[in-house]
Each structure stands twice: as C-alpha cells, then as structure tokens.
Write a protein that holds these residues in place. Structure first.
Motif, mmCIF file in Angstrom:
data_model
loop_
_atom_site.group_PDB
_atom_site.id
_atom_site.type_symbol
_atom_site.label_atom_id
_atom_site.label_comp_id
_atom_site.label_asym_id
_atom_site.label_seq_id
_atom_site.Cartn_x
_atom_site.Cartn_y
_atom_site.Cartn_z
ATOM 1 N N LEU A 18 20.564 -4.751 -4.126
ATOM 2 C CA LEU A 18 20.029 -3.620 -3.366
ATOM 3 C C LEU A 18 21.149 -2.643 -3.020
ATOM 4 N N ASP A 19 22.322 -3.163 -2.683
ATOM 5 C CA ASP A 19 23.477 -2.315 -2.389
ATOM 6 C C ASP A 19 23.865 -1.504 -3.621
ATOM 7 N N VAL A 36 14.174 2.541 0.536
ATOM 8 C CA VAL A 36 13.034 3.276 -0.017
ATOM 9 C C VAL A 36 12.826 4.579 0.752
ATOM 10 N N GLY A 37 13.079 4.545 2.053
ATOM 11 C CA GLY A 37 12.922 5.741 2.872
ATOM 12 C C GLY A 37 14.070 6.723 2.744
ATOM 13 N N GLY A 38 15.100 6.369 1.983
ATOM 14 C CA GLY A 38 16.227 7.276 1.773
ATOM 15 C C GLY A 38 17.214 7.325 2.917
ATOM 16 N N ASN A 39 17.143 6.352 3.816
ATOM 17 C CA ASN A 39 18.049 6.324 4.957
ATOM 18 C C ASN A 39 19.289 5.523 4.572
ATOM 19 N N ARG A 70 0.821 -1.218 0.000
ATOM 20 C CA ARG A 70 0.000 0.000 0.000
ATOM 21 C C ARG A 70 0.859 1.273 0.000
ATOM 22 N N SER A 71 2.174 1.118 -0.161
ATOM 23 C CA SER A 71 3.126 2.240 -0.178
ATOM 24 C C SER A 71 3.183 2.987 1.142
ATOM 25 N N ALA A 72 2.875 2.302 2.215
ATOM 26 C CA ALA A 72 2.994 2.881 3.558
ATOM 27 C C ALA A 72 4.333 2.398 4.131
#
Length: 183
Positions: free
Chosen positions: A119-120, A89-92, A36-38
């Motif tokens: 992913l890396d 995805v959260g940019g962290n 749900r993109s949450a």
C-alpha cells in the motif's frame, strides 16, 4: 441510523464486551460501505470503531490504546489497515502514510508487513514520490531477507538494471524516463 446512535452513546454506558461488539459492527459497516464505493462513510465507521476500541472518549486513552492493541490485536490491526487503505483511496497522502506507519509498527507477521508496504508503494507511485518508493523497496527487500540484493544501491546498479530492461524490450525505449514510466 441505529449504528450511528449506538456510536454516540458507547463508552460510558457499555461493558467491554458490548463495546467490542459495536466495534466489530463498525468494521462490518465499513466493509459494506467500501464495497458500495462509499469511501468517506467507510472511513467514518473505521475512525469511530478505533475511537470506541481505544476508548478515546476517556481521559486514559493512551493507556487504553496499548492495552487494546494487546488484547484485541486482530481487530485493531484490521481497523487500522482498512483505515490506511481508505485514506489512500481518499487521496489523503499524509494521513495515509501516518496510518501505514502505525500498521507497520504493529504488524507481527511478514505477510501483514508486506500488505502495508505494498500500500505504501502504491501511495508513493500515485504521488510520484520516487525517492520514498526506493526506500520502501529497500524495506521490502530487507524484510524478505533477500541476500542477493545489493545492500548499498548505487547509480551503477540502477543504470545496469535500466540497460537490462531496455534489452528485454528490444531497445524500444530511447530514454531512461520511458523505462521508469512503465506501468
């Protein structure tokens, strides 16, 4: 709401089997939130699932972590791998890289390692970390045991490949940067 309440009363009141069931529900909730993109909520369920799995409310958390990685490897791996993705995805960047390294240390199969290395790579491309990208690329090549790949990459190797790529595209690129910026 029910899951949040269960998460807050877990460690001391439940058996091992019940705790694992709640961890699995956290993983399912995280998957649903991701769908749900949450992403923030997904990350929260993953972190809580890992805390419950590793019994981090307890004073013996470090011993529990090793034990649970051994006894519940697939579950721990899925939670950790998903957390790395959600951090990305959260940019962290820093947290994502730390979790990716944890996944790489724990991965048992080449496929698991490749997913994490991919992913890396995505993370390093996003943050324009080209030196780290080359390092990750070398890890991929070593993991796949590609004998034809040069062990010590030099500037000569890079320039030769850039020339090959330019030739493939009929010299449409006038500068090396144009080639490097290809999608």
């Amino acid at each position: 709401l029910s899951l949040s309440l269960n998460n807050n009363t877990i460690s001391s009141m439940m058996t091992e089997e019940e705790r694992i069931d709640v961890v699995k529900v956290n993983l399912q909730a995280s998957d649903y939130c991701e769908f749900r993109s949450a992403f923030w909520e997904s990350k929260s369920f993953l972190r809580r699932g890992l805390a419950i799995l590793f019994n981090e409310d307890n004073s013996t958390a470090s011993t529990n972590r090793s034990k649970q990685w051994t006894e519940h490897y697939e579950l721990a791996f899925r939670l950790t791998e998903s957390l790395a993705r959600m951090e990305f995805v959260g940019g962290n960047r820093e947290e994502s890289q730390a979790v990716i390294q944890e996944v790489l240390r724990r991965a048992k199969t080449v496929d698991q390692k490749m997913e994490s290395l991919l992913l890396d790579v995505e993370l390093r491309v996003t943050f324009h970390d080209y030196i780290g990208l080359v390092t990750t690329g070398i890890k991929v090549v070593q993991e796949l045991d590609m004998h034809q790949f040069p062990r010590n990459i030099t500037l000569f190797h890079v320039l030769r490949k850039l020339r090959v790529i330019r030739n493939l595209f009929d010299c449409k690129f006038s500068k090396d940067e144009d080639v490097l910026n290809l999608p």
